[in-house]
Design a protein around this motif. Structure first.
Motif, short mmCIF file in Angstrom:
data_model
loop_
_atom_site.label_atom_id
_atom_site.label_comp_id
_atom_site.label_asym_id
_atom_site.label_seq_id
_atom_site.Cartn_x
_atom_site.Cartn_y
_atom_site.Cartn_z
N LYS A 163 -5.27 -1.34 7.00
CA LYS A 163 -3.82 -1.24 6.81
C LYS A 163 -3.42 -1.08 5.36
O LYS A 163 -2.45 -0.40 5.05
N ILE A 164 -4.13 -1.74 4.44
CA ILE A 164 -3.65 -1.70 3.07
C ILE A 164 -4.15 -0.46 2.35
O ILE A 164 -5.24 0.05 2.62
N SER A 190 -3.52 -10.22 10.30
CA SER A 190 -3.93 -9.18 11.23
C SER A 190 -5.42 -8.90 11.06
O SER A 190 -5.94 -8.84 9.95
N MET A 202 -6.99 -5.77 8.79
CA MET A 202 -6.26 -5.72 7.54
C MET A 202 -6.74 -4.63 6.58
O MET A 202 -5.95 -3.95 5.94
N GLU A 246 0.97 -1.35 0.39
CA GLU A 246 0.79 -0.32 1.42
C GLU A 246 1.55 0.92 0.97
O GLU A 246 2.74 1.03 1.23
N ARG A 282 6.13 -10.35 5.85
CA ARG A 282 5.27 -9.16 5.94
C ARG A 282 3.87 -9.45 5.43
O ARG A 282 2.87 -9.06 6.04
N VAL A 283 3.81 -10.16 4.26
CA VAL A 283 2.50 -10.48 3.71
C VAL A 283 1.73 -11.38 4.66
O VAL A 283 0.53 -11.19 4.89
N LEU A 313 0.39 -9.39 7.51
CA LEU A 313 -0.71 -8.54 7.04
C LEU A 313 -2.00 -9.34 6.88
O LEU A 313 -3.07 -8.90 7.29
N GLY A 355 5.54 -6.05 -0.36
CA GLY A 355 4.45 -5.16 -0.74
C GLY A 355 4.53 -4.48 -2.08
O GLY A 355 3.81 -3.54 -2.32
N LEU A 369 -8.04 -10.92 1.29
CA LEU A 369 -7.64 -9.60 0.79
C LEU A 369 -8.74 -9.03 -0.11
O LEU A 369 -9.40 -9.76 -0.85
N SER A 413 -4.12 -7.10 -4.75
CA SER A 413 -3.56 -7.42 -3.43
C SER A 413 -3.46 -8.93 -3.24
O SER A 413 -2.50 -9.43 -2.67
#
Lengths: 159, 114, 108
Positions: free
Chosen positions: A86-87, A80, A83, A135, A73-74, A77, A116, B31, B36
């Motif tokens: 999304k977060i 993408s 990003m 998220e 998943r990370v 993310l 997450g 990020l 994060s």
């Protein structure tokens, strides 16, 4: 029975770590294992060791699948392009049901490796665990998923 | 034939592990805030080195090496979350906050908050 | 169609390339910062990539002694991150104490 099991495991681990499976080395490992076992004798005398072992194994399995999912998943993310939309980083207070130090440590550990989420701190009175979520869209759903997943399994394995 | 399959699997795992390390490195660059980034470093990083160790365990055909590789994996899996957790806590207490702020920060409300 | 060992050798070459890229990106992160925790996180990441590197080289050369080095490096890297976390906390406490001293002096 428990002590025998522990000594055999420890001597095998000893042989693995030192890298030679000779009889002499296994015996040395067993001797060290007996010493260690006598040292913590009161703590390991629980009747349902095998049952507990199976539950701990199922916990370990859950742990590894969650870890693989989480890394995936990370990765998705990070790669993408949109990003930043999304977060939604947040720190939420998670009310703990488990109470002993070992269980809280284990839960915090597992939470860090779930998709997450990352545990940040434990409150002074050990009732609340502060979790950083990458998220955070639904606070209640996140808490409920941890409650019914990891925490339920931990309680099952350690009661 | 089966041996060849093992080698292919190990090679693919090596590449996958290296790719996860690359994604983790990209993650800490891309990020937007510190907490994060911690997610990328603690998860993708641990999985990256774990996959490489697993590849060694697959093709070494030596019990001592396999057990040592597995012990190494367990060790990394245990230490990666501890350092991430400790580090996040230190940064939070020392007052580092993301530039955009949190969507929700319930740690702020605790009695011993700074 | 390649044989297994040949493919593995090719895979180690590819992984070394990818890991080198990861190493460079991490070094970029350490250089640009911007804050102290970011740099420490970069160092932590650097250790993780270095472990991957050592393991790939162990597989490439066949010297399994490298495995012990990788595990030892993991231990040292973990301890260094813990030490850095403590350092960040300590520095903050010292800063806070200094600020309070300053305020007290200003009041007088």
């Amino acid at each position: 029975m428990n002590l025998v099991f522990l000594v055999v495991t420890l001597s095998l681990v000893w042989a693995a770590v030192t890298g030679s499976f000779t009889v002499l080395n296994l015996l040395l490992g067993a001797a060290i294992g007996v010493g260690a076992g006598l040292f913590i004798r009161e703590r390991i005398e629980s009747p349902h060791l095998l049952l507990r072992l199976r539950r701990i194994l199922s916990l370990a399995l859950l742990f590894f699948t969650e870890l693989a999912l989480s890394a995936w998943r990370v990765a998705v993310l990070v790669l993408s392009p949109n990003m930043k939309q999304k977060i939604a980083p947040a720190i939420i207070a998670y009310p703990l049901t488990v109470s002993t130090d070992v269980q809280i440590t284990l839960l915090a550990h597992l939470i860090t490796l779930t998709p997450g989420t990352l545990s940040v701190d434990v409150a002074e009175d050990r009732r609340v665990l502060y979790i950083h979520a990458l998220e955070m869209h639904d606070r209640e759903a996140l808490i409920a998923s941890i409650k019914s997943g990891f925490e339920a399994k931990i309680i099952e394995a350690f009661q | 034939m089966i041996m060849d399959g093992l080698y292919y699997l190990a090679g693919l795992m090596l590449i996958a592990g290296a790719l996860f390390s690359l994604v983790a490195a990209l993650g800490i660059l891309r990020l937007p805030d510190f907490y994060s980034r911690m997610h990328a470093a603690s998860k993708a990083g641990a999985v990256g080195s774990g996959l490489a160790l697993l590849a060694i365990a697959l093709v070494s055909f030596d019990a001592a090496v396999i057990l040592r590789a597995l012990l190494g994996i367990v060790f990394f899996m245990l230490t990666a979350p501890i350092s991430a957790h400790l580090f996040a806590r230190a940064a939070y207490i020392a007052g580092y906050r993301p530039a955009g702020g949190f969507a929700l920060d319930e740690m702020n409300e605790r009695p011993d908050a700074n | 169609m390649m044989s297994g060992p040949e493919f593995l050798h090719l895979a180690t070459t590819i992984s070394l390339g990818i890991l080198t890229l990861a190493l460079l990106l991490t070094v970029c992160k350490i250089v640009i910062g911007p804050s102290l925790p970011d740099r420490v996180l970069g160092l932590d990441m650097l250790v993780a990539v270095a472990i991957g590197y050592i393991v790939v080289i162990a597989l490439r050369t066949g010297f399994m002694l490298y495995l012990d080095i990788a595990i030892a490096l993991g231990l040292v890297g973990f301890l260094s991150t813990v030490a850095f976390a403590r350092f960040i906390l300590q520095r903050w406490e010292i800063d806070k104490a200094a600020q309070e001293d300053h305020r007290e002096e200003a009041r007088r």
